[in-house]
Design an enzyme around this catalytic site. Structure first.
Site, short mmCIF file in Angstrom:
data_model
loop_
_atom_site.label_atom_id
_atom_site.label_comp_id
_atom_site.label_asym_id
_atom_site.label_seq_id
_atom_site.Cartn_x
_atom_site.Cartn_y
_atom_site.Cartn_z
CE1 TYR A 1 1.11 7.81 7.29
CE2 TYR A 1 1.27 6.90 5.07
CZ TYR A 1 0.54 7.17 6.21
OH TYR A 1 -0.78 6.78 6.26
CG HIS B 1 -1.98 0.94 1.20
ND1 HIS B 1 -1.77 2.28 1.31
CD2 HIS B 1 -3.29 0.76 1.02
CE1 HIS B 1 -2.93 2.90 1.21
NE2 HIS B 1 -3.87 2.00 1.02
CE LYS C 1 6.23 6.59 11.90
NZ LYS C 1 6.48 6.16 10.53
N PRO D 1 -1.73 6.45 17.86
CG PRO D 1 -3.87 5.53 17.88
CD PRO D 1 -2.90 6.28 18.72
CE1 TYR E 1 -4.11 9.17 8.44
CE2 TYR E 1 -2.91 9.55 6.40
CZ TYR E 1 -3.05 8.88 7.60
OH TYR E 1 -2.14 7.93 7.95
#
Ligand code: FAD
Length: 395
Positions: free
Chosen positions: A392, A72, A297, A293, A201
């Protein structure tokens, strides 16, 4: 009731560590509070960083994720100014995530460990770690039949998460640095296919909303939620309506609805215990550091720390001197703080963090304007996008 290394907790940290110790011929045992089926079905993380996959590959623990996981590399931001996508897989270092539910990874790790002859005791709750400042620490437990027991060790690996016995047993010299981001999420698992082929997001005046694929049948959603509200306060219909609104479904396409199969409230907070070593007690995973979250990570740090700790324990037990264990804490803390820094940045990007009521200067409007400028920079600056992509997917 003795082992060279007693590992507390059968999450990603404890099980990676136990597999690596077993492969190195080190006598170890895992003590886990929950029963096996609970451990194998607890849905939490899903986005594995490329470095996590490399670690699992290196030790022959990645068969399942290669077979069933999906790569992804895109996320989509939806804001009042429109939407934009970042193909982070072709930005930065050109790396992608592997989406593989944490409970599947834990099941793979457990199966591999048991097949290799590993020892694990379920429904065995560690109560306390004793004498960690000496060479003969021990762990007191409550066994499945409710009786107390004692496990002797040379080292105790505290991989029992944020509420485990390891944290409760720390000496007063341990420093816990804590930061509350001041926002909460309602975390949801919906029995519904993903609604977009990207992590979504949504930044909205009513609060953040997030969309993350877990499998072709199950999708994770998050809604910024009132601190202190019960997870059951909203009906399913209200949840879907709110997701539609914040993700601007009317403009960008409908969400695929389905039954909510799990819900829980997460207060976005983080902390770091320094150092990670206290004599014979070594912390890894959430026991060592908790990350909110927002940037996914936690599970990745847990796997990374477990590999470093396994190497240090193997070196120490073979050489008889603990220089490698002395380095363990500093090696991990450098990575933990990088992850914390990015998580903090990401949390600020996504949320309308309320200004204190007493702030007369219109602080929340100022914050919202900064957030808008930050999103605009991310939308238009290639350098900013490369920085985002690298952080990221990195740990
Ligand atoms: P855990 O997985 O918490 O395992 C600890 C184990 O110790 C458990 O099995 C527990 O039962 C056991 N235990 C606890 N106390 C005791 C005791 N006293 N005695 C014996 N055993 C004990 N991270 C990501 O990287 N990506 C994501 O997308 C992501 N999403 C998340 C979503 C949610 C809703 C949550 C809650 C977390 C998410 N995380 C994510 C974080 C991630 O799940 C954790 O960081 C990860 O599970 C840490 O692994 P661990 O092995 O340290 O701890």
């Amino acid at each position: 009731t003795a082992a060279d290394v007693v590992v507390l907790g059968a999450g990603p940290a404890g099980l990676v560590l136990a597999n690596l110790l077993l492969a190195a011929g080190i006598d170890c045992v895992v003590l886990e509070r929950a029963d096996r089926s609970h451990v194998q079905t607890r849905a939490r993380a899903g986005f594995l960083a490329p470095n996590t996959v490399r670690i699992l590959d290196r030790h022959g623990l990645a068969d399942g994720l290669h077979r069933h996981g999906r790569t992804h590399g895109t996320c989509e931001f939806r804001t009042g100014d429109g939407r934009f996508r970042l193909d982070y897989g072709s930005l930065g270092r050109g790396e992608v995530h592997t989406v593989y539910p944490q409970q599947n990874l834990v099941t793979d790790l457990l199966t591999h460990y048991l097949d290799a002859g590993g020892r694990i005791h379920f429904e065995t709750e560690a109560l306390s770690v004793h004498d960690a400042d000496g060479a003969r620490p021990y762990v007191t437990t409550r066994e499945p039949d409710g009786r107390p027991a004692r496990w002797d060790a040379r080292y105790v690996a505290g991989c029992d998460g944020r509420h485990g016995a390891s944290r409760r047993s720390l000496p007063p010299t341990a420093v816990r640095q804590h930061h509350d981001h001041g926002v909460s999420w309602l975390g949801l698992l919906a029995e519904a296919p993903p609604s977009l082929d990207a992590v979504g997001y949504a930044v909205h005046d009513r609060g953040f909303a997030g969309h993350m694929a877990r499998s072709p049948q199950v999708t994770r959603y998050y809604l910024q939620y009132r601190r202190g509200a019960s997870a059951d306060a909203w009906s399913e219909e209200r949840i879907w309506d709110e997701l539609d609104l914040r993700m601007r479904a009317a403009e960008h396409g409908p969400l695929r609805r389905g039954p909510i199969i799990e819900r829980g409230v997460v207060d976005l907070a983080c902390d770091v215990i320094e150092p990670l070593r206290h004599g014979s007690l070594l912390l890894a995973g959430d026991a060592a550091s908790l990350t909110a979250p927002a940037a996914a990570k936690g599970a990745n740090l847990a796997v990374l720390e477990a590999e470093i700790l396994a190497g240090a324990l193997a070196e120490t037990l073979a050489a008889g001197d603990d220089a490698a264990l002395d380095r363990y804490s500093a090696q991990c803390l450098a990575r933990i703080w990088r992850a914390q820094e990015f998580t903090q940045w990401m949390t600020g990007l996504l949320h309308a963090i309320p200004a204190p009521d007493s702030d007369p200067s219109g602080g929340s409007f100022f914050q919202a304007s900064l957030r808008r400028a930050r999103l605009d920079s991310l939308r238009t600056s290639r350098a900013h996008q490369d920085w985002f992509a690298e952080n990221y997917v990195g740990v």
